[in-house]
Design a protein around this motif. Structure first.
Motif: not given
Length: 150
Positions: A71-85, A138-145
């Motif tokens: 990553v160039p620089g010191s910032s990035v966006w991170l995402r963790v998602s869950r559906t079922g297990r 916070f989104r109460p859904a799993w990503p579409a794809d």
């Protein structure tokens, strides 16, 4: 390492822009998933060991460690998602277009559904580092794809 965790129910996405004040190798800002002392995972913006890198660790008794991209620089966006297990990690340079990093499980659906999710800061070799988490969502859904960048 200092951490702040919560226990969301059902499917979700936790998103944050992470900015790390790198001082030493392996300083990192982390999105963290905790099922137990021997079952946990982290998605990191980590100084690994001398360049900011998207890194993951998944522990199921034993830890594995994988670097994804720098990553160039010191910032990035991170995402963790869950559906079922199922759990998924994504990273983004702009918070709009997401790069799929990893798909995994940490146990059965009951264990994963009770997981603690949150933020962690690490500086295992240094004197500490400052990490800022902003644009929290916070989104109460799993990503579409998982692989289409959404």
């Amino acid at each position: 390492a200092p951490r702040l965790l919560g226990s969301p129910e059902g499917d979700f996405q936790l998103i944050a822009r992470v900015t790390v004040g790198f001082n030493a190798a392996f300083d990192a800002g982390v999105l963290y998933v905790h099922v137990g002392d021997r079952a946990w995972a982290k998605l990191c913006l980590e100084y690994s060991p001398d360049v900011p890198t998207i890194c993951t660790v998944v522990t199921r008794g034993h830890s594995d460690d994988a670097n994804s991209f720098t990553v160039p620089g010191s910032s990035v966006w991170l995402r963790v998602s869950r559906t079922g297990r199922a759990l998924a990690f994504h990273a983004s340079r702009d918070g709009e277009r997401w790069t799929f990093v990893r798909l995994f499980t940490l146990g059965d659906e009951k264990e994963t559904g009770a997981a603690l999710i949150g933020f962690m800061t690490q500086s295992p070799l240094g004197e500490g580092c400052v990490v800022t988490y902003d644009h929290l969502e916070f989104r109460p859904a799993w990503p579409a794809d998982l692989r289409d960048g959404s």
